[in-house]
Design an enzyme around this catalytic site. Structure first.
Site, PDB file in Angstrom:
ATOM      1  N   ARG A 133       0.818  -1.235   0.000  1.00 28.32           N
ATOM      2  CA  ARG A 133       0.000   0.000   0.000  1.00 28.32           C
ATOM      3  C   ARG A 133       0.844   1.274   0.000  1.00 28.32           C
ATOM      4  NH1 ARG A 133      -2.756  -3.502   3.172  1.00 28.32           N
ATOM      5  NH2 ARG A 133      -4.642  -4.257   2.147  1.00 28.32           N
ATOM      6  N   GLU A 197      10.738  18.505 -24.144  1.00 31.60           N
ATOM      7  CA  GLU A 197      10.013  18.824 -22.903  1.00 31.60           C
ATOM      8  C   GLU A 197      10.617  20.071 -22.232  1.00 31.60           C
ATOM      9  OE1 GLU A 197       7.263  17.118 -22.147  1.00 31.60           O
ATOM     10  OE2 GLU A 197       7.530  14.984 -22.587  1.00 31.60           O
ATOM     11  N   LYS A 238       8.196  22.836 -13.512  1.00 26.94           N
ATOM     12  CA  LYS A 238       7.312  21.698 -13.228  1.00 26.94           C
ATOM     13  C   LYS A 238       6.900  21.700 -11.753  1.00 26.94           C
ATOM     14  CE  LYS A 238       5.808  17.202 -13.952  1.00 26.94           C
ATOM     15  NZ  LYS A 238       5.873  16.006 -14.740  1.00 26.94           N
ATOM     16  N   GLU A 248      -3.939  17.398 -10.994  1.00 21.30           N
ATOM     17  CA  GLU A 248      -4.388  17.804 -12.334  1.00 21.30           C
ATOM     18  C   GLU A 248      -5.887  18.092 -12.395  1.00 21.30           C
ATOM     19  OE1 GLU A 248      -2.304  15.853 -15.605  1.00 21.30           O
ATOM     20  OE2 GLU A 248      -4.062  16.184 -16.854  1.00 21.30           O
ATOM     21  N   ASN A 256       0.449  19.217 -20.620  1.00 21.19           N
ATOM     22  CA  ASN A 256       0.152  18.313 -21.733  1.00 21.19           C
ATOM     23  C   ASN A 256       0.240  19.007 -23.085  1.00 21.19           C
ATOM     24  OD1 ASN A 256      -0.293  16.241 -19.939  1.00 21.19           O
ATOM     25  ND2 ASN A 256      -2.475  16.691 -19.735  1.00 21.19           N
ATOM     26  N   HIS A 259       0.802  17.052 -26.203  1.00 19.08           N
ATOM     27  CA  HIS A 259       0.660  15.625 -25.903  1.00 19.08           C
ATOM     28  C   HIS A 259      -0.559  14.979 -26.552  1.00 19.08           C
ATOM     29  CE1 HIS A 259       3.897  16.476 -23.196  1.00 19.08           C
ATOM     30  NE2 HIS A 259       3.916  15.252 -22.725  1.00 19.08           N
ATOM     31  N   HIS A 278       8.728   9.099 -27.369  1.00 16.18           N
ATOM     32  CA  HIS A 278       7.744   9.989 -26.747  1.00 16.18           C
ATOM     33  C   HIS A 278       8.058  11.485 -26.964  1.00 16.18           C
ATOM     34  CE1 HIS A 278       4.821  11.430 -23.850  1.00 16.18           C
ATOM     35  NE2 HIS A 278       5.776  12.105 -23.245  1.00 16.18           N
TER      36      HIS A 278
HETATM   37  P1  NAD Z   1      12.996   5.698 -21.788  1.00 19.20           P
HETATM   38  O1  NAD Z   1      12.859   5.462 -20.352  1.00 19.20           O
HETATM   39  O2  NAD Z   1      12.541   4.641 -22.723  1.00 19.20           O
HETATM   40  O3  NAD Z   1      14.527   6.066 -22.087  1.00 19.20           O
HETATM   41  C1  NAD Z   1      14.919   6.307 -23.405  1.00 19.20           C
HETATM   42  C2  NAD Z   1      16.048   5.375 -23.841  1.00 19.20           C
HETATM   43  O4  NAD Z   1      17.268   5.863 -23.330  1.00 19.20           O
HETATM   44  C3  NAD Z   1      15.920   3.934 -23.365  1.00 19.20           C
HETATM   45  O5  NAD Z   1      16.406   3.083 -24.375  1.00 19.20           O
HETATM   46  C4  NAD Z   1      16.868   3.901 -22.163  1.00 19.20           C
HETATM   47  O6  NAD Z   1      17.383   2.603 -21.950  1.00 19.20           O
HETATM   48  C5  NAD Z   1      17.945   4.843 -22.600  1.00 19.20           C
HETATM   49  N1  NAD Z   1      18.656   5.533 -21.537  1.00 19.20           N
HETATM   50  C6  NAD Z   1      18.116   6.241 -20.507  1.00 19.20           C
HETATM   51  N2  NAD Z   1      19.077   6.836 -19.810  1.00 19.20           N
HETATM   52  C7  NAD Z   1      20.261   6.503 -20.400  1.00 19.20           C
HETATM   53  C8  NAD Z   1      21.613   6.846 -20.149  1.00 19.20           C
HETATM   54  N3  NAD Z   1      21.948   7.698 -19.182  1.00 19.20           N
HETATM   55  N4  NAD Z   1      22.564   6.304 -20.945  1.00 19.20           N
HETATM   56  C9  NAD Z   1      22.222   5.468 -21.953  1.00 19.20           C
HETATM   57  N5  NAD Z   1      20.960   5.146 -22.272  1.00 19.20           N
HETATM   58  C10 NAD Z   1      19.998   5.657 -21.496  1.00 19.20           C
HETATM   59  O7  NAD Z   1      12.215   7.019 -22.251  1.00 19.20           O
HETATM   60  P2  NAD Z   1      12.176   8.504 -21.691  1.00 19.20           P
HETATM   61  O8  NAD Z   1      12.169   9.369 -22.887  1.00 19.20           O
HETATM   62  O9  NAD Z   1      13.156   8.734 -20.634  1.00 19.20           O
HETATM   63  O10 NAD Z   1      10.717   8.546 -20.999  1.00 19.20           O
HETATM   64  C11 NAD Z   1       9.558   8.396 -21.754  1.00 19.20           C
HETATM   65  C12 NAD Z   1       8.446   7.897 -20.845  1.00 19.20           C
HETATM   66  O11 NAD Z   1       8.216   8.881 -19.822  1.00 19.20           O
HETATM   67  C13 NAD Z   1       7.136   7.696 -21.557  1.00 19.20           C
HETATM   68  O12 NAD Z   1       6.601   6.452 -21.190  1.00 19.20           O
HETATM   69  C14 NAD Z   1       6.252   8.820 -21.042  1.00 19.20           C
HETATM   70  O13 NAD Z   1       4.887   8.474 -21.017  1.00 19.20           O
HETATM   71  C15 NAD Z   1       6.816   9.022 -19.657  1.00 19.20           C
HETATM   72  N6  NAD Z   1       6.558  10.347 -19.083  1.00 19.20           N
HETATM   73  C16 NAD Z   1       6.019  10.399 -17.831  1.00 19.20           C
HETATM   74  C17 NAD Z   1       5.777  11.609 -17.232  1.00 19.20           C
HETATM   75  C18 NAD Z   1       5.249  11.661 -15.832  1.00 19.20           C
HETATM   76  O14 NAD Z   1       4.890  12.744 -15.346  1.00 19.20           O
HETATM   77  N7  NAD Z   1       5.201  10.550 -15.132  1.00 19.20           N
HETATM   78  C19 NAD Z   1       6.082  12.804 -17.903  1.00 19.20           C
HETATM   79  C20 NAD Z   1       6.640  12.725 -19.175  1.00 19.20           C
HETATM   80  C21 NAD Z   1       6.860  11.480 -19.754  1.00 19.20           C
END
Ligand code: NAD
Length: 380
Positions: A133, A197, A238, A248, A256, A259, A278
């Site tokens: 939880r 972003e 943020k 939200e 967003n 988005h 993304h």
């Molecule tokens: P991701 O986590 O897939 O990372 C992108 C790629 O980079 C992956 O292949 C990862 O293995 C690699 N990587 C990450 N850090 C690295 C490093 N230091 N060195 C080498 N490789 C590295 O994608 P992302 O772009 O980080 O995140 C996208 C996700 O975040 C989506 O699912 C999106 O919906 C989510 N998101 C969430 C929020 C929230 O408020 N929770 C906000 C924005 C986006």
């Protein structure tokens, strides 16, 4: 001051506070934080043990450094490694993470530590929110996108076959450690995606920050002080929004921007990261949101052109034609949008803009206008 103390002062992280009362926390931004993770965590969460959740790419590059850092601070750790990529945000992998935490016999006061990009952060955070939880949660974001956006604000979750981010909980971390050194191993394409972003905060309500980015984006890409400054500005932006509207109910929806179109495009390519990640979807979505606002006579077409020019300058995709391979038609794209949103009497809610730095929540956007715009913007 001796050399060690001087280096430490130079390397002292920037601290951004997320003002959520007794659920508030610090975001530390700067180099060397993986090394110091044990110390920082033990100070705030005495006696905690950790389950490090990471993905294979990040594990190869950074896991050993984090483990050594935790050991030094006396924080015992267990490791759960996942395959990289958006498809990992699934029920199946959630179960793997939950099992891993329980198998290690961790308790509520122990911590789930997310070492990775937004995928790992969203999934690990969700697991932390539901196991026993709600366990302690620490974000150690390793992608630019995660450092400036997903690690802050407590939104966690996974995708459902019916759509993105549809299953999850709000669960705030106790601490965010954004080690800027780790970005050196991030592929350029992913860095760019995260930059979308960063630019978003300027476009929402910080026009001066957007001007700064137009001038300084090369330095942000190069690393050093400008990069830290851009990350800190983004986290402040943020944190402000999250402190005003954690769940939200109002303003937070502005985050967003880009988005709605972006998620539709991600869905249209079936979350195939080879075609669109993304942040790239967000970049195209922001350009479309500005162009659509101009088409609705809400903003000047010059602002749309300025946004498109900046995204293009940094090497981001900015129009649908930049996505490799064929896209479904405009009607199918509209279906993706309406799946994502409540449609009431043929109208939709969108984040639109009166110009750079003047985004607003637009209710009652006619679906017919969106469809006409998608037809005009479609490469086919
Ligand atoms: P991701 O986590 O897939 O990372 C992108 C790629 O980079 C992956 O292949 C990862 O293995 C690699 N990587 C990450 N850090 C690295 C490093 N230091 N060195 C080498 N490789 C590295 O994608 P992302 O772009 O980080 O995140 C996208 C996700 O975040 C989506 O699912 C999106 O919906 C989510 N998101 C969430 C929020 C929230 O408020 N929770 C906000 C924005 C986006």
């Amino acid at each position: 001051m001796n050399d060690a103390a001087r280096n430490r002062a130079i390397d002292a992280p920037v601290v951004v506070e997320v003002g959520l009362g007794d659920r508030g926390y610090d975001i530390l931004i700067g180099p060397g934080l993986l090394d110091r993770a044990g110390e920082e965590i033990a100070q705030r969460l005495p006696g905690t043990r950790a389950a490090i959740v990471t993905d294979e790419n990040v594990a190869t590059a950074h896991l050993a450094t984090l483990q050594a850092g935790l050991d030094r601070g006396g924080v015992a750790s267990t490791i759960i490694t996942l395959p990289p990529g958006e498809k990992t945000k699934s029920f199946a992998h959630l179960q793997d993470v939950v099992d891993g935490i329980l198998a290690a016999r961790l308790e509520r006061r122990d911590s789930v530590v997310a070492l990775g990009g937004g995928v790992v952060g969203d999934l690990a955070g969700f697991a932390a929110g539901i196991v026993r939880r709600g366990m302690n949660f620490v974000q150690m974001p390793t992608s630019l996108l995660a450092q400036v956006d997903s690690s802050v604000g407590g939104k966690t979750g996974i995708n459902s076959p019916r759509g993105k981010n549809l299953v999850g909980v709000f669960h705030q971390p106790k601490l965010v450690l954004a080690d800027t050194d780790v970005l050196d191993t991030l592929p350029l394409r992913e860095f760019r995606a995260g930059y979308a972003e960063v630019a978003k905060y300027g476009l929402i309500d910080r026009p001066d920050f957007f001007v700064w980015l137009e001038k300084n984006w090369r330095d942000v890409f190069a690393g050093g002080a400008a990069r830290i400054e851009a990350i800190a500005q983004s986290c402040r932006a943020k944190a402000d929004v999250v402190a005003r509207d954690e769940f939200e109910l109002g303003d937070r929806a502005l985050l967003n921007l880009g988005h709605t179109f972006g998620h539709a495009l991600e869905g249209a390519v079936q979350y195939d990261g080879a075609r669109l990640v993304h942040g790239e979807g967000v970049a195209i979505g922001m350009a479309l949101a500005h162009r659509f606002s101009a088409r609705m006579n809400l903003a000047s077409p010059d602002d749309a052109a300025r946004v498109e020019a900046h995204l293009q300058a940094v090497g981001l995709p900015w129009r649908m034609a930049d996505i490799p391979g064929e896209l479904p038609g405009a009607e199918a794209l509209l279906d993706f949008i309406t799946q994502d949103k409540k449609v009431s009497r043929g109208t939709l809610t969108f984040i639109l803009t009166h110009g750079v730095g003047q985004a607003f929540v637009a209710k009652d956007v006619p679906a017919s206008e969106v469809l006409a715009f998608l037809k005009e913007s479609h490469p086919a």
